[in-house]
Design an enzyme around this catalytic site. Structure first.
Site, PDB file in Angstrom:
ATOM      1  N   LYS A  84     -15.240 -32.758  23.534  1.00  0.00           N
ATOM      2  CA  LYS A  84     -14.926 -32.286  22.418  1.00  0.00           C
ATOM      3  C   LYS A  84     -14.905 -33.475  21.374  1.00  0.00           C
ATOM      4  O   LYS A  84     -14.081 -34.528  21.679  1.00  0.00           O
ATOM      5  CB  LYS A  84     -13.483 -31.848  22.381  1.00  0.00           C
ATOM      6  CG  LYS A  84     -13.369 -30.423  22.348  1.00  0.00           C
ATOM      7  CD  LYS A  84     -12.004 -29.636  22.336  1.00  0.00           C
ATOM      8  CE  LYS A  84     -11.764 -28.545  21.974  1.00  0.00           C
ATOM      9  NZ  LYS A  84     -10.467 -28.007  21.844  1.00  0.00           N
TER      10      LYS A  84
HETATM   11  C1  E4P Z   1     -10.000 -25.005  20.619  1.00  0.00           C
HETATM   12  O1  E4P Z   1     -10.672 -25.715  21.192  1.00  0.00           O
HETATM   13  C2  E4P Z   1      -8.595 -25.594  20.134  1.00  0.00           C
HETATM   14  O2  E4P Z   1      -7.965 -26.132  21.075  1.00  0.00           O
HETATM   15  C3  E4P Z   1      -7.665 -24.419  19.479  1.00  0.00           C
HETATM   16  O3  E4P Z   1      -8.376 -23.123  19.499  1.00  0.00           O
HETATM   17  C4  E4P Z   1      -6.807 -24.694  18.508  1.00  0.00           C
HETATM   18  O4  E4P Z   1      -6.051 -23.717  18.177  1.00  0.00           O
HETATM   19  P1  E4P Z   1      -4.854 -23.780  17.066  1.00  0.00           P
HETATM   20  O5  E4P Z   1      -4.975 -23.743  15.625  1.00  0.00           O
HETATM   21  O6  E4P Z   1      -3.864 -22.601  17.551  1.00  0.00           O
HETATM   22  O7  E4P Z   1      -4.153 -25.166  17.348  1.00  0.00           O
END
Ligand code: E4P
Length: 217
Positions: A84
């Site tokens: 990521k």
């Molecule tokens: C996605 O890859 C992220 O880990 C996640 O969806 C972030 O979500 P949040 O806005 O609830 O922290």
């Protein structure tokens, strides 16, 4: 639409894996810290061994060259790793280099069609628009997902769209209708997706009726 689990909790991942419908997992530094997973590499490797599909692990640095080096290291942890990379200029530069090296990138913290388009041009395997956080900021997060899906389809771009920052089952419904390739879903939302009170009432009634007939015969 494929279902990924959005967690670093090993118990949740094992339980969801038993359902047979989890195609991948996404993690981030916040999710890791929630689990007090001090050994980042060991935790990600364990997740990779439970779920055979793509497992996203995020870089923990912000400068392009540092991201490239860390991403190269992370990509060696397991064959199903996806790295990521945040949707910054440095992240875009890192994504272009990593994609040329055939390292799969999930372009994360994406909040606009423009960011997604640039990620696709850089060769990212996945782009993750954060729906819930957009909604929180007063935007229509799912419209951003739909716009990205439409433009990627129009130009036949191979980058897959992961609807992320999912907060409730209705987000999953709209993500599927919008044509998102994947939704990454927290465990509690996944459980809510399956639940319907009429199913519970129906099961209880069938069971009671069957019991009654057994008692009469
Ligand atoms: C996605 O890859 C992220 O880990 C996640 O969806 C972030 O979500 P949040 O806005 O609830 O922290």
């Amino acid at each position: 639409m494929l279902i990924f689990l959005d967690t670093a909790n090993i118990d949740q991942i094992r339980q969801a894996a038993n359902l047979g419908i989890i195609s991948g997992v996404t993690t981030n530094p916040t999710l890791m810290s929630r689990e007090k997973a001090a050994d980042y590499e060991a935790t990600i490797k364990e997740i990779c061994s439970i779920i055979p599909g793509p497992i996203s692990a995020e870089v923990l640095v912000e400068e392009a060259q540092a991201m490239i080096e860390q991403a190269r290291d992370i990509s060696t942890w397991a064959p199903n790793i996806v790295v990521k990379i945040p949707a910054t200029s440095a992240g875009l530069e890192a994504t272009s280099v990593l994609a040329r090296d055939n390292i799969k990138v999930n372009f994360t913290l994406c909040f606009s069609l423009n960011q997604a388009l640039l990620a696709a041009r850089a060769g990212a395997a996945y782009v993750s628009p954060f729906v819930g956080r957009l909604d929180d900021a007063g935007h229509d997060g799912m419209q951003v997902v739909k716009d990205i899906v439409d433009v990627f389809n129009h130009y036949q771009l191979p980058t897959q769209v992961i609807a992320a920052s999912i907060r409730h089952p209705q987000h999953c419904v709209v993500a599927a209708k919008a044509g998102a390739h994947i939704a990454t879903i927290p465990y509690d939302v996944l459980m809510k997706m399956m639940h319907h009170p009429l199913t519970d009432i129906g099961v209880a009634r069938f069971s009671a009726d069957w019991q009654r007939i057994k008692e009469q015969t």
